[in-house]
Scaffold this motif. Structure first.
Motif, PDB file in Angstrom:
ATOM      1  N   GLY A  87       0.814  -1.203   0.000  1.00 43.99           N
ATOM      2  CA  GLY A  87       0.000   0.000   0.000  1.00 43.99           C
ATOM      3  C   GLY A  87       0.844   1.248   0.000  1.00 43.99           C
ATOM      4  N   ALA A  88       0.192   2.356  -0.200  1.00 42.87           N
ATOM      5  CA  ALA A  88       0.875   3.648  -0.115  1.00 42.87           C
ATOM      6  C   ALA A  88       0.833   4.117   1.329  1.00 42.87           C
ATOM      7  N   VAL A  89       1.914   4.758   1.750  1.00 41.60           N
ATOM      8  CA  VAL A  89       1.999   5.268   3.111  1.00 41.60           C
ATOM      9  C   VAL A  89       2.208   6.768   3.040  1.00 41.60           C
ATOM     10  N   VAL A  90       1.281   7.494   3.605  1.00 40.56           N
ATOM     11  CA  VAL A  90       1.381   8.968   3.526  1.00 40.56           C
ATOM     12  C   VAL A  90       1.136   9.592   4.898  1.00 40.56           C
ATOM     13  N   ALA A  91       1.569  10.828   5.035  1.00 42.21           N
ATOM     14  CA  ALA A  91       1.345  11.560   6.282  1.00 42.21           C
ATOM     15  C   ALA A  91      -0.134  11.914   6.399  1.00 42.21           C
ATOM     16  N   VAL A 140      -5.943   3.526  -3.033  1.00 41.38           N
ATOM     17  CA  VAL A 140      -5.380   4.383  -4.087  1.00 41.38           C
ATOM     18  C   VAL A 140      -4.897   3.521  -5.240  1.00 41.38           C
ATOM     19  N   THR A 141      -4.840   4.110  -6.410  1.00 47.23           N
ATOM     20  CA  THR A 141      -4.203   3.433  -7.527  1.00 47.23           C
ATOM     21  C   THR A 141      -2.798   3.992  -7.661  1.00 47.23           C
ATOM     22  N   LEU A 142      -1.990   3.296  -8.423  1.00 47.11           N
ATOM     23  CA  LEU A 142      -0.617   3.734  -8.608  1.00 47.11           C
ATOM     24  C   LEU A 142      -0.595   5.094  -9.299  1.00 47.11           C
ATOM     25  N   LEU A 152       6.786  -3.260  -7.545  1.00 44.24           N
ATOM     26  CA  LEU A 152       6.162  -2.089  -8.156  1.00 44.24           C
ATOM     27  C   LEU A 152       6.645  -1.825  -9.578  1.00 44.24           C
ATOM     28  N   GLN A 153       7.904  -2.177  -9.857  1.00 41.92           N
ATOM     29  CA  GLN A 153       8.479  -1.805 -11.146  1.00 41.92           C
ATOM     30  C   GLN A 153       7.651  -2.282 -12.337  1.00 41.92           C
ATOM     31  N   PRO A 154       7.214  -3.545 -12.336  1.00 41.37           N
ATOM     32  CA  PRO A 154       6.412  -3.994 -13.489  1.00 41.37           C
ATOM     33  C   PRO A 154       5.131  -3.191 -13.657  1.00 41.37           C
ATOM     34  N   LEU A 155       4.544  -2.785 -12.540  1.00 36.53           N
ATOM     35  CA  LEU A 155       3.300  -2.022 -12.632  1.00 36.53           C
ATOM     36  C   LEU A 155       3.566  -0.626 -13.165  1.00 36.53           C
ATOM     37  N   ILE A 156       4.644  -0.023 -12.693  1.00 36.09           N
ATOM     38  CA  ILE A 156       4.982   1.320 -13.158  1.00 36.09           C
ATOM     39  C   ILE A 156       5.293   1.293 -14.650  1.00 36.09           C
ATOM     40  N   ALA A 157       5.952   0.212 -15.073  1.00 31.76           N
ATOM     41  CA  ALA A 157       6.336   0.120 -16.477  1.00 31.76           C
ATOM     42  C   ALA A 157       5.115   0.093 -17.390  1.00 31.76           C
ATOM     43  N   GLN A 158       3.981  -0.416 -16.845  1.00 29.74           N
ATOM     44  CA  GLN A 158       2.775  -0.504 -17.672  1.00 29.74           C
ATOM     45  C   GLN A 158       2.111   0.852 -17.889  1.00 29.74           C
ATOM     46  N   LEU A 159       2.410   1.791 -17.006  1.00 32.82           N
ATOM     47  CA  LEU A 159       1.760   3.098 -17.108  1.00 32.82           C
ATOM     48  C   LEU A 159       2.319   3.875 -18.288  1.00 32.82           C
ATOM     49  N   LEU A 187      -2.754   3.183   2.783  1.00 32.95           N
ATOM     50  CA  LEU A 187      -3.780   3.095   1.747  1.00 32.95           C
ATOM     51  C   LEU A 187      -3.473   1.926   0.830  1.00 32.95           C
ATOM     52  N   PRO A 188      -4.256   0.853   0.921  1.00 34.14           N
ATOM     53  CA  PRO A 188      -3.989  -0.317   0.079  1.00 34.14           C
ATOM     54  C   PRO A 188      -3.950   0.059  -1.389  1.00 34.14           C
ATOM     55  N   LEU A 189      -2.980  -0.507  -2.087  1.00 37.87           N
ATOM     56  CA  LEU A 189      -2.870  -0.232  -3.515  1.00 37.87           C
ATOM     57  C   LEU A 189      -3.947  -0.999  -4.273  1.00 37.87           C
ATOM     58  N   ASP A 190      -4.501  -0.322  -5.272  1.00 46.85           N
ATOM     59  CA  ASP A 190      -5.539  -0.903  -6.101  1.00 46.85           C
ATOM     60  C   ASP A 190      -5.017  -0.905  -7.526  1.00 46.85           C
ATOM     61  N   ASN A 191      -4.654  -2.085  -8.016  1.00 46.41           N
ATOM     62  CA  ASN A 191      -4.072  -2.174  -9.347  1.00 46.41           C
ATOM     63  C   ASN A 191      -5.082  -2.768 -10.309  1.00 46.41           C
ATOM     64  N   ALA A 192      -5.763  -1.892 -11.036  1.00 46.94           N
ATOM     65  CA  ALA A 192      -6.802  -2.336 -11.971  1.00 46.94           C
ATOM     66  C   ALA A 192      -7.800  -3.242 -11.258  1.00 46.94           C
ATOM     67  N   GLY A 193      -8.197  -2.829 -10.065  1.00 40.33           N
ATOM     68  CA  GLY A 193      -9.226  -3.548  -9.337  1.00 40.33           C
ATOM     69  C   GLY A 193      -8.736  -4.670  -8.461  1.00 40.33           C
ATOM     70  N   SER A 194      -7.483  -5.047  -8.548  1.00 43.09           N
ATOM     71  CA  SER A 194      -7.003  -6.155  -7.721  1.00 43.09           C
ATOM     72  C   SER A 194      -5.840  -5.692  -6.845  1.00 43.09           C
ATOM     73  N   PRO A 195      -5.700  -6.292  -5.683  1.00 42.71           N
ATOM     74  CA  PRO A 195      -4.655  -5.879  -4.741  1.00 42.71           C
ATOM     75  C   PRO A 195      -3.268  -6.246  -5.261  1.00 42.71           C
ATOM     76  N   VAL A 196      -2.261  -5.601  -4.699  1.00 42.26           N
ATOM     77  CA  VAL A 196      -0.882  -5.970  -4.979  1.00 42.26           C
ATOM     78  C   VAL A 196      -0.363  -6.688  -3.750  1.00 42.26           C
ATOM     79  N   TRP A 197       0.009  -7.958  -3.925  1.00 35.81           N
ATOM     80  CA  TRP A 197       0.389  -8.762  -2.773  1.00 35.81           C
ATOM     81  C   TRP A 197       1.893  -8.782  -2.571  1.00 35.81           C
ATOM     82  N   SER A 198       2.249  -8.756  -1.323  1.00 32.69           N
ATOM     83  CA  SER A 198       3.641  -8.979  -0.954  1.00 32.69           C
ATOM     84  C   SER A 198       3.679 -10.266  -0.123  1.00 32.69           C
TER      85      SER A 198
END
Lengths: 312, 312
Positions: free
Chosen positions: B168-172, B183-185, B206-213, B259-270
């Motif tokens: 997920g994303a971590v923000v103040a 949130v989405t990427l 994350l890299q593969p997901l970022i590369a798709q953008l 904030l859990p990441l939402d990647n095209a409707g599905s979670p990103v698992w670690s």
DNA sequence: CATGTTGCTGCCGTTTCGGCAACGGCTATA
DNA sequence: TATAGCCGTTGCCGAAACGGCAGCAACATG
């Protein structure tokens, strides 16, 4: 290749033989040497390892713990040796098998023969005994692979596979039941039957079912040998009970007929387990045979299921 | 309690230190003694165990096989010792843990503290490193329990458990995204982000997901410390990415929001794996901690799933 | 009571182990 | 290119461990 302290080996020999002097004979050393090594071990552990009875030695609790460790060490040493040997292409060693009688008719001889055809340098030791003795042999490190009825097994053993086979009636070709597809226990009990003695697991599978019947069973022959019971059935003496595993050859010859038991619409299962000491990595040549054994039993299970689908 | 031949221990020390003289210093013996034991071992095995380089010794293939055996022996000896000790009620020993950074914020300190509260005589050694180094530490026998990203693990390790956590994303608290549920990427990349360097597994998630953008990401901060990234996020510097495991305390204080990441409707698992050397039985005190670790991680996984159900 | 077996213990020669010092081979540094 | 600092190995020697022999007491068996 003896880089382990003699104390380890001596302890192991004493545990197996149950006596210092007997161990010394096996080890070809003086009994005093063995005695001293044991005493030294006990001093280092800080606790007696054996109880000295007048007739020999018995393990104490700590002794059993050490026995477990020593067994792990020596068995792993065996594996190491085989690993090194297989580097120079020499696949040699002895596979020690403890199993129940059901396997001796076709499964085991077929497998061993075919395996020896491919790996001439691998020899075999097989010991046939009851299910609980099979498990005990494994625990005591006297066998590498065990095949037994799948009861509860001690935690130091690992169940590699579990295969289920239908229990059935075995009759001669000319027997009145031979034309049927399946039989019920009641139908069988109308004829003379060949009963298993309590030392065979078949007894414990059938006894509860017999107890449920209202009729008193016909006086019958009792035996503790699957082989004998099969041969009696082939001679038309009566109806025997066992899995199809044991009548492979004779049923192919057409002399014996296997009739799956139908107990109130559901099959009677005989569960076969393949076991190995849990705290152990098998040598390559042993593991190779184990894989074949599991595959073969799986294959037989599959074939049998196809021949006699568990109808309801 | 040293009933194993000195050769075993010497060999082990030489393997660890990579040099006979260094091993001799560790063992408090003359280097000649160590040298001789190694030579004797090689003679008995019938093959060199080390390659003699000018700078020290490296294991040969046979050497690695022996190393495996020796490790099994020494680790099992440890277990035996602890078994004997626990007979007299003395539960003592050292649990050695190798894990990745995600666990250092709350999981590991909580568990160790609570365990030490109950078993004072058990001490801990923890080493934080990258996933592949964790597995290597385990293989080399330098750690008892390993926690790493669940990649492919070598066959000499056993995966005791596999737990998945949402990335997920971590923000103040004051961050514009902080009010969202997920949130989405793309939404994150609209703000300054704190990227993981390739040595952290988050990068590879994350890299593969970022590369798709399609968009090119905003210039960002890069770091190799999860701790540092979390603290940067807490100071409002940008959006960091990690699992919820690492921000337990700060999110309870309300300073950080996950904030859990939402990647095209599905979670990103670690995926987190717990590992142990396969050819080994753990001492009781180590196994006890292992069970707690598995239970605790399972509990966190369950709680997180309840808090952030993997909606689609 | 005699006999056989058990584990244990001095005594003593042999084997193994470990410490010391020195040697040759190699690398890095001046 | 010379030198200093590693490295693993080897001869020598005292010390420790090991194993064989014979004899001991304790116990079981007949």
């Amino acid at each position: 290749m003896r880089f382990h302290s003699p104390a380890i080996q001596y302890f192991h020999a004493v545990r197996r033989t149950g006596s210092i002097r007997a161990a010394a004979r096996v080890l070809n050393v003086a009994s005093s040497a063995v005695s001293r090594q044991i005493l030294k071990l006990e001093q280092e552990v800080g606790s007696p390892l054996f109880e000295r009875n007048a007739r020999g030695l018995t393990l104490t609790t700590v002794g059993e713990m050490l026995a477990r460790h020593v067994m792990n060490v020596l068995q792993d040493l065996d594996r190491f040796r085989s690993d090194v040997a297989s580097l120079s292409g020499a696949w040699s060693g002895t596979v020690s098998i403890a199993c129940i009688e059901s396997l001796t008719e076709s499964v085991l001889p077929d497998l061993i023969a075919s395996h020896r055809g491919r790996a001439r340098r691998v020899s075999f030791t097989t010991e046939v005994k009851g299910s609980s003795d099979v498990l005990e042999s494994l625990s005591r490190g006297e066998a590498d692979i065990g095949i037994a009825m799948a009861l509860r097994h001690p935690p130091d053993l690992r169940q590699v596979a579990l295969k289920r086979f239908r229990l059935g009636a075995v009759v001669a070709r000319e027997h009145p039941l031979a034309r049927r597809k399946t039989v019920t226990l009641e139908q069988c009990l109308a004829f003379p039957v060949i009963n298993a003695l309590p030392e065979l697991s078949i007894y414990h599978l059938l006894q509860p079912l017999i107890a449920q019947l209202s009729e008193t069973p016909e006086p019958a022959i009792q035996a503790n040998s699957i082989d004998l019971m099969r041969e009696l059935a082939a001679r038309g003496v009566g109806v025997a009970f066992q899995t199809q595993l044991g009548i492979n050859r004779l049923s192919r010859d057409g002399q014996l007929v296997f009739l799956p038991l139908d107990n109130a619409g559901s099959p009677v299962w005989s569960d076969l387990g393949i076991y190995v000491r849990a705290e152990r990595t098998l040598p390559a040549y042993t593991d190779s045979f184990l894989q074949e054994l599991v595959r073969e039993l799986g294959e037989r299970e599959r074939r049998e299921n196809a021949a006699y689908p568990p109808t309801s």
